[in-house]
Enzyme design. Structure first.
Site, short mmCIF file in Angstrom:
data_model
loop_
_atom_site.label_atom_id
_atom_site.label_comp_id
_atom_site.label_asym_id
_atom_site.label_seq_id
_atom_site.Cartn_x
_atom_site.Cartn_y
_atom_site.Cartn_z
N GLY A 40 3.03 -3.14 -0.92
CA GLY A 40 2.91 -3.04 0.53
C GLY A 40 3.00 -1.61 1.02
O GLY A 40 3.36 -0.69 0.28
N CYS A 41 2.67 -1.44 2.29
CA CYS A 41 2.56 -0.08 2.85
C CYS A 41 3.92 0.59 3.00
O CYS A 41 4.12 1.69 2.48
CB CYS A 41 1.81 -0.13 4.17
N TYR A 42 4.85 -0.04 3.71
CA TYR A 42 6.17 0.57 3.86
C TYR A 42 6.84 0.80 2.51
O TYR A 42 7.41 1.86 2.27
CB TYR A 42 7.06 -0.31 4.73
N THR B 44 5.56 1.44 -0.30
CA THR B 44 4.97 2.56 -1.01
C THR B 44 5.51 3.89 -0.50
O THR B 44 5.95 4.75 -1.27
CB THR B 44 3.43 2.51 -0.87
N ALA B 45 5.46 4.07 0.83
CA ALA B 45 5.95 5.33 1.39
C ALA B 45 7.42 5.52 1.09
O ALA B 45 7.87 6.62 0.72
CB ALA B 45 5.70 5.35 2.89
#
Lengths: 349, 349, 349, 349
Positions: free
Chosen positions: C153-155, C157-158
């Site tokens: 997922g996006c969050y 990953t960051a």
């Protein structure tokens, strides 16, 4: 004692803006707000911006059998309803409320013009005479002490105020006028459509309603009123990535050679000399200068090279283009000073 | 009869916002505005938003030999100057003007805290006692009828109002507090820097001032005042693509188990029960709800899973975080009702 | 000869982004795209950005009776479906397509973690072992030549790329970690909700999903994998007015005194030395530097004053946080060079 | 073996965009980049978006005594310099580099037209013949294998591609043409001016350069070339709150009655049938569809009511309006396929 007010359709953007402005108006007091699908909800839940000022206000439901009942007896009723709804409602409201201020298009145009641009006959043509076109600067004559108000549309306001001085003075040809305007997204209302999503509108400009936008008829109507004879306009609206604001850029052929920018600016300053809500600027107007304020800023140029005049007008579409202008017109027909309760300073930056 | 006002440094964003708000204030009248490099310019040229309300106002120059002369005799002088300028000016102003309201950081902190975070000794430490810290909700005790005002900073306001109820109640540990905040770009002022250009900030989020932002000291000072003992905060500010608005998201370790969100929300509502400018919300606050208004919206959560409390606060950095708060504090020290002339409704959408 | 590809759910934002990236990938060829409510529509009508590259492509319908039929026989099938849909579909896909790359959350987490955060049991727990967690930098071990991919997922990953070096090295405490992240609105997909409208999100920041956002479990899973033991995170996501981009700002208590920023930056550079898609920066990372690119930018600070470490990570949520990362992982499991076809330069300004 | 390239003035926005695009171009290799005030700086420090692709590249200084020395011997030199600089430099470059591609206005116009719009005589009129006007679709005839390139401007590209089919076909009158265009702020470059600050441009639209914008001459030049006879245009540019993108909306009087929208759309499709970078759309084009791509999208309408034609064109001002177009033209004069290395998919959403 303040006038008691109702706002029908208060869950949309123009409704919420009415609540913001009415709260700062010393002569109006909000008594009832209604909403359709949001009936029962707290105003502060839909618009947390209104939480401090209206902590306990909730949207009342409207009884389909007697839609006027919710506001019967009030002094002023603002209708911030979807297109076509006012036509149905006004017959029941007249006589049961003191004054009607409609923010929709239903009572703005003569019946035949309405039919042309809206594609259907008007359902209450006999009541059109009870309303004055609510663009105060150009229509004071029809905003009489007994009139109800059909507040003008957003694009027509920006366009007409920009062009009125040259049209009124016969300085430009009445045909071949081109109006390109850009609008903030709030003009589309709180409508759930992919085209209104943040991710689709950000970093994005597009034209829409090519050749057929209904405000064309209204611009021609307003300018025709000013000119005293028909005016023809090609109008192209655009969406730009901002929430509020309209900038109308109009070009028209000079009726005769010899126009100068300095002369036109003088004419504009004279034309609007007594108007508290119109600022004539030397520089091109900026929409942000009007954000949140009931102000139009306009300027003009003469171009000897092409024989054209360029006129520009900037407003906040939700204030001078809708809710603020509606209150200004209400002030007028109620005999209050026109400036009462209306902000004139934009939120900038 | 209204108080006569001057605004020093009125060409910056907080200065322009003061002019917007003072125009709507029934007890203040703007008599003089000054600007340095913009002296002689029309206010309406720099801020066309002010054209309708201040059509003829121009920025006065300041005489370097007697900088107080421009405002001598006025009842209230607002200083909206770059960091460090007030320290130089205040000695000359005291006694020649009725009251000083400083929007900079110069008179907010005890001298030693100031030196720690600003990297230089304060030049007028003996005058610090003449100023009260201008975050009215938490510092009414020092905003006495004879005090001048050192209006609080933007991040400290959002952060401190969000955390004050749990800090005051001893419900969280005084160390290990983490504040992440995002700010609109106007917080950087009208400074010409590549990092402030539209094309660089749009679609862009970045943190800045890591570990060392000067508002850290001010947050710790304000919360320490509330707690009655030292508080330590790790503060990380961020720039986000909007013009106005701050959202502070704070986390702190619960001092003891058993905290619940419902209990904390009740505590917040009790703490702010009499505050006209603080709204406690069930939902996470939105910065846009405060745009243009002198309002803070706060909420809180207890997380039994991690033993932490999350507190959030939203404001408009130019209003409740600067010019509006300055006026609120001025109202207080002048004995006017705190709410006089201050908008409580955000421009939304 | 390129791999033939299908994209299921290609009318959403991650689907469209897959089409953008796959067009520039020399080893993949798009053969079939499907959509549910948009079946039959031209891709270029929904995404005019794709008009030049895919002039004739239309969305195929999916047969409810045999949803795998549309893509049977293809080498690689990307699933860009709403949450929960992959679980239903994968059993039918396995064996009929060469490789599955799922962009949803369905096959990322162990069954019990999934149930905790998604509030329902996983419907195909026996198939979880067929998928490797698609955050290549931290999970190369499970992205084997026979694995299917559950792109991260996006969050997560960051957040995980920002924290991995200190977590892997045991330099911070595994509890008390706080992650605040901001996201562009595209993370919410093309969902028609008032909260996603332009006028509601512009000039607006708000937190959401307080305490309970499902990506919390995924961040803890990824960091736990890196640490080799459980990690606990308090995660607070926020929406900011931009379309793409995530910035995660993480704080964690130093496990021992003595950490320095210079030392941590060296450790980060060493940890990511061979990673083509991770840039360690001295300055705080900017989301815009990653816009459109499959890149994460990270930095780190040690704060002796509070005993905390601050780690920051920026990505484009639709590229490194979704479609780009999915292709990177697909490259990996197919034995292609990881960098194949993936842009590394952000669209800036 | 790829062509070696230099970029002069690579620290501006068009320079940075050249670096982004050249990195994806298989036949070009960046050897040298120069910058004036930023000489010695790392490219990745000014544009962190370029950090992953150009980790070690720094801006070289230019020797004022021999400005051509920095790029002497290279195959292709792109000049992304402020207005007027190319005129000074080109005499020294010719003969010492293989090919010059100028992104400025210096070599676009005939000397007398240049003097009219730029207010000063051209300093190297004898060299104008060595350059072909770099708007490939309309000027293939002058982009010969030995020509250098004067890449066309952003507004002229959007405007001319939108109008070319009707102008070329004599379907509209050559006078009375009105072009209103809106541009993203990046068109102003990285210039430090208050008007380019985020807080001044966000939520703000304004026209500028009324009657006198220099691109007027270039639009008239390009359309005159297409028409084979003079064309007169009234051009009004506007700034809107986005970073990239131009939408030109043009109106022109139909030369004869009987035009239909369907007929015009057919004519446009025929005119651009073989163009890989022009998409004729049924719907009004959206700037975002072109973001980051070397694509123009155009449409057209006939309005029998007013006797006017409306033509619209959308581009990314930094790509099809500058750096992408420059590369397209370079491909052309070097004999490479025009599409080499140029993206055709916009970053959307």
């Amino acid at each position: 004692m303040p006038y008691t007010c109702g706002v029908l359709g208060a869950s949309g953007y123009t409704g919420a803006e009415l609540l913001r402005l009415l709260h700062g108006h010393p002569e109006f007091e909000v008594a009832v707000v209604t909403a359709d699908s949001n009936a029962g909800a707290a105003v502060a839940d839909l618009y947390p911006s209104l939480a401090a000022a209206y902590p306990g206000l909730t949207y009342a439901a409207v009884d389909p059998a007697d839609p006027a009942a919710a506001v019967a007896g009030l002094d002023v009723v603002f209708c911030a309803l979807p297109h076509g709804e006012s036509q149905k409602l006004v017959p029941a409201l007249l006589g049961r409320v003191g004054r009607i201020v409609d923010l929709g298009a239903d009572f703005r145009l003569p019946a035949e013009v309405y039919a042309d641009w809206y594609g259907e006959p008007h359902s209450a043509p006999d009541l059109l005479g009870r309303f004055g076109f609510g663009m105060v600067e150009l229509f004071r004559d029809v905003l009489t002490p007994t009139a109800n108000v059909a507040a003008a549309g957003c694009y027509p306001t920006a366009s007409s105020l920009a062009l009125a001085p040259v049209v009124a003075g016969g300085l430009v040809e009445p045909t071949g006028i081109v109006v390109n305007a850009v609008s903030g997204i709030s003009g589309a209302g709180r409508k759930l459509a992919a085209a209104n999503l943040y991710a689709e509108r950000e970093q994005n400009v597009t034209a829409y309603g090519l050749l057929t936008h209904r405000h064309t008829g209204e611009i021609e109507f307003a300018l025709g009123h000013v000119a005293g004879s028909p005016v023809q306009v090609l109008f192209t609206p655009h969406l730009v990535p901002m929430t509020r604001g309209i900038l109308a850029t109009a070009t028209a052929r000079a009726a005769a050679p010899g126009l100068t920018t300095a002369g036109l600016l003088d004419a504009y300053r004279a034309f609007y000399a007594d108007e508290p809500f119109v600022v004539v600027t030397d520089e091109p107007p900026q929409t942000k200068a009007t954000l949140g304020a009931n102000v139009a800023q306009v300027t003009v140029r003469a171009d000897p090279r092409t024989g054209q005049v360029v006129a520009l007008g900037a407003i906040d579409n939700l204030v001078k283009g809708a809710s603020g202008q509606a209150i200004q017109a209400a002030n007028r027909v109620l005999g209050l000073p026109e400036v009462t309760g209306l902000p004139t300073i934009g939120v900038m930056p």
